[in-house]
Design a protein around this motif. Sequence first.
Motif, PDB file in Angstrom:
ATOM      1  N   VAL A   1      66.709  54.680  44.628  1.00 33.32           N
ATOM      2  CA  VAL A   1      67.836  53.694  44.898  1.00 33.32           C
ATOM      3  C   VAL A   1      68.612  53.842  46.251  1.00 33.32           C
ATOM      4  N   GLN A   2      68.801  55.247  46.552  1.00 30.95           N
ATOM      5  CA  GLN A   2      69.370  55.202  47.901  1.00 30.95           C
ATOM      6  C   GLN A   2      68.945  54.704  48.981  1.00 30.95           C
ATOM      7  N   GLU A   3      67.650  54.529  49.060  1.00 27.19           N
ATOM      8  CA  GLU A   3      66.883  53.669  49.991  1.00 27.19           C
ATOM      9  C   GLU A   3      66.792  52.162  49.797  1.00 27.19           C
ATOM     10  N   GLY A   4      67.377  51.736  48.900  1.00 28.92           N
ATOM     11  CA  GLY A   4      67.679  50.312  48.447  1.00 28.92           C
ATOM     12  C   GLY A   4      66.514  49.484  48.057  1.00 28.92           C
ATOM     13  N   LYS A   5      65.452  50.162  47.428  1.00 32.53           N
ATOM     14  CA  LYS A   5      64.272  49.779  46.936  1.00 32.53           C
ATOM     15  C   LYS A   5      64.621  48.796  45.498  1.00 32.53           C
ATOM     16  N   PHE A   6      65.577  49.649  44.821  1.00 35.47           N
ATOM     17  CA  PHE A   6      66.004  48.730  43.421  1.00 35.47           C
ATOM     18  C   PHE A   6      67.152  49.301  43.256  1.00 35.47           C
ATOM     19  N   ASP A   7      68.178  48.795  42.121  1.00 32.74           N
ATOM     20  CA  ASP A   7      69.357  48.991  42.127  1.00 32.74           C
ATOM     21  C   ASP A   7      69.736  49.794  40.914  1.00 32.74           C
ATOM     22  N   TYR A   8      68.889  49.843  39.790  1.00 30.86           N
ATOM     23  CA  TYR A   8      69.125  50.558  38.502  1.00 30.86           C
ATOM     24  C   TYR A   8      67.791  51.178  38.146  1.00 30.86           C
ATOM     25  N   ILE A   9      68.126  52.386  37.154  1.00 31.86           N
ATOM     26  CA  ILE A   9      67.089  53.026  36.816  1.00 31.86           C
ATOM     27  C   ILE A   9      67.029  53.048  35.359  1.00 31.86           C
ATOM     28  N   GLY A  10      65.649  52.856  34.751  1.00 28.03           N
ATOM     29  CA  GLY A  10      65.511  52.555  33.438  1.00 28.03           C
ATOM     30  C   GLY A  10      64.556  53.657  32.772  1.00 28.03           C
ATOM     31  N   LEU A  11      64.369  53.810  31.598  1.00 22.88           N
ATOM     32  CA  LEU A  11      63.310  54.823  31.135  1.00 22.88           C
ATOM     33  C   LEU A  11      62.743  53.843  29.942  1.00 22.88           C
ATOM     34  N   SER A  12      61.555  54.418  29.705  1.00 24.31           N
ATOM     35  CA  SER A  12      60.852  53.645  28.620  1.00 24.31           C
ATOM     36  C   SER A  12      59.881  54.584  27.637  1.00 24.31           C
ATOM     37  N   GLU A  13      60.067  54.181  26.514  1.00 23.92           N
ATOM     38  CA  GLU A  13      59.160  55.068  25.298  1.00 23.92           C
ATOM     39  C   GLU A  13      59.698  56.549  25.446  1.00 23.92           C
ATOM     40  N   VAL A  14      60.761  56.803  25.557  1.00 30.74           N
ATOM     41  CA  VAL A  14      61.226  58.294  25.751  1.00 30.74           C
ATOM     42  C   VAL A  14      62.070  58.626  24.366  1.00 30.74           C
ATOM     43  N   ARG A  15      61.963  60.097  24.085  1.00 25.05           N
ATOM     44  CA  ARG A  15      62.756  60.327  22.947  1.00 25.05           C
ATOM     45  C   ARG A  15      64.204  60.702  23.282  1.00 25.05           C
ATOM     46  N   ALA A  16      65.085  60.896  22.221  1.00 28.84           N
ATOM     47  CA  ALA A  16      66.492  61.113  22.190  1.00 28.84           C
ATOM     48  C   ALA A  16      66.840  62.244  23.195  1.00 28.84           C
ATOM     49  N   GLU A  17      66.170  63.403  23.054  1.00 30.60           N
ATOM     50  CA  GLU A  17      66.488  64.558  23.853  1.00 30.60           C
ATOM     51  C   GLU A  17      66.094  64.396  25.411  1.00 30.60           C
ATOM     52  N   THR A  18      65.074  63.696  25.799  1.00 35.05           N
ATOM     53  CA  THR A  18      64.737  63.392  27.132  1.00 35.05           C
ATOM     54  C   THR A  18      65.666  62.550  27.614  1.00 35.05           C
ATOM     55  N   ILE A  19      66.257  61.421  26.763  1.00 33.53           N
ATOM     56  CA  ILE A  19      67.365  60.761  27.383  1.00 33.53           C
ATOM     57  C   ILE A  19      68.653  61.296  27.713  1.00 33.53           C
ATOM     58  N   ARG A  20      69.079  62.578  26.922  1.00 30.69           N
ATOM     59  CA  ARG A  20      70.055  63.594  27.063  1.00 30.69           C
ATOM     60  C   ARG A  20      70.094  64.369  28.460  1.00 30.69           C
ATOM     61  N   ARG A  21      68.827  64.707  28.613  1.00 24.36           N
ATOM     62  CA  ARG A  21      68.370  65.419  29.706  1.00 24.36           C
ATOM     63  C   ARG A  21      68.697  64.535  30.976  1.00 24.36           C
ATOM     64  N   ALA A  22      68.186  63.389  31.024  1.00 22.70           N
ATOM     65  CA  ALA A  22      67.799  62.541  32.167  1.00 22.70           C
ATOM     66  C   ALA A  22      69.406  61.939  32.456  1.00 22.70           C
ATOM     67  N   HIS A  23      70.144  62.067  31.427  1.00 24.81           N
ATOM     68  CA  HIS A  23      71.718  61.341  31.630  1.00 24.81           C
ATOM     69  C   HIS A  23      72.435  62.411  32.311  1.00 24.81           C
ATOM     70  N   LYS A  24      71.955  63.548  32.419  1.00 24.32           N
ATOM     71  CA  LYS A  24      72.831  64.848  32.939  1.00 24.32           C
ATOM     72  C   LYS A  24      72.530  64.720  34.701  1.00 24.32           C
ATOM     73  N   VAL A  25      71.293  64.038  35.034  1.00 28.38           N
ATOM     74  CA  VAL A  25      71.083  63.940  36.720  1.00 28.38           C
ATOM     75  C   VAL A  25      70.876  62.942  37.063  1.00 28.38           C
ATOM     76  N   MET A  26      70.933  61.569  36.380  1.00 30.37           N
ATOM     77  CA  MET A  26      70.712  60.436  37.099  1.00 30.37           C
ATOM     78  C   MET A  26      71.229  59.367  36.172  1.00 30.37           C
ATOM     79  N   SER A  27      71.993  58.317  36.863  1.00 31.05           N
ATOM     80  CA  SER A  27      72.612  57.174  36.015  1.00 31.05           C
ATOM     81  C   SER A  27      71.654  56.264  35.426  1.00 31.05           C
ATOM     82  N   ILE A  28      71.406  56.298  34.004  1.00 31.94           N
ATOM     83  CA  ILE A  28      70.405  55.412  33.501  1.00 31.94           C
ATOM     84  C   ILE A  28      71.144  54.076  33.077  1.00 31.94           C
TER      85      ILE A  28
END
Length: 322
Positions: free
Chosen positions: A140-167
Amino acid sequence: MVHNTVKLGGDIVVAKVGHGLMMMTWRPTPVSDEEAFAAIKMFLDSGEFYGQDLYTGNLELLSRFFEKYPECADRTFLSVKGGLVPGQLAVDGSRENLRRSVDTILKALRGTKRLDLFEPARRDPNYEIEHYAEVLNEMVQEGKFDYIGLSEVRAETIRRAHKVMSIAAVEIEVSLQTYESQTREVTATCAELGIAIIAYSPLGHGLLTGHIKNQSDLEEGDHRRDYSRFQENNIDHNLQLVNTLSSIADLKGITIAQLCIAWVGSLGDYIIPLPGSSNARRTLENRLAGEVDLLTEDLAEIAQLLEKYPRKGGRYVDATDD
């Protein structure tokens, strides 16, 4: 009250109903460019591997579309999944492969359209979500794309990811036949954290449209023939829900497909139903589902039908794949 738009990534507003591109190219007989072009216009969801032999055919179709209609590039929001092993349905979450995947997507698009959002198609269990955050944030910082998404993940993974990146969004299957406990947990978590849900296959891979009556309605080589819900010992049972939904749709003056899409949309203002079709008329019908307002009594009746006719068979190849 119907809300016709969804906010994604905090500052992007997209139409309530999006469009999945997979079945334009990931099928035994891909549709012609002319047919596909007529149906491409809105929030778009593609994949690096959405092509015959799991290569970039879908993205190459998109690049031809944007070359012909460059004015559409700024009017559409493009989400692309990647991160698999080239030519295989095997996940590889290594730094090298994630970067290779994004670069492959950008090369296939040929500069015709910006990659708005990138999603690892599946999380590689060999890597922690913090590893993904580091690599994706770098790109994202390099400008390759603008937003980060996740696919087919569990709720607990989303919570962990939310702490370290903007989803910006999480993509999961949501339909009248796949709204089980794990799906409910994910949708509730995303609602709490302010993350959009890209709800793919709201029509149950076509089973909920009313147009598929048995396996013979699917072309030879169609991967859906292998899915448990389409097997001969399951499909008749699963079609009972479709048959009963038709009476509700008829009373509202809409199609069964529009009813199913509207139901998915009714689950939350942050949910983007993502039906897929290569037919322009069907695509327009699907978009109009964003205008359908389901009443409390409609939802109650549908809830009763879901209890009476639960899905038989797993989401994909067996009954344990949920």
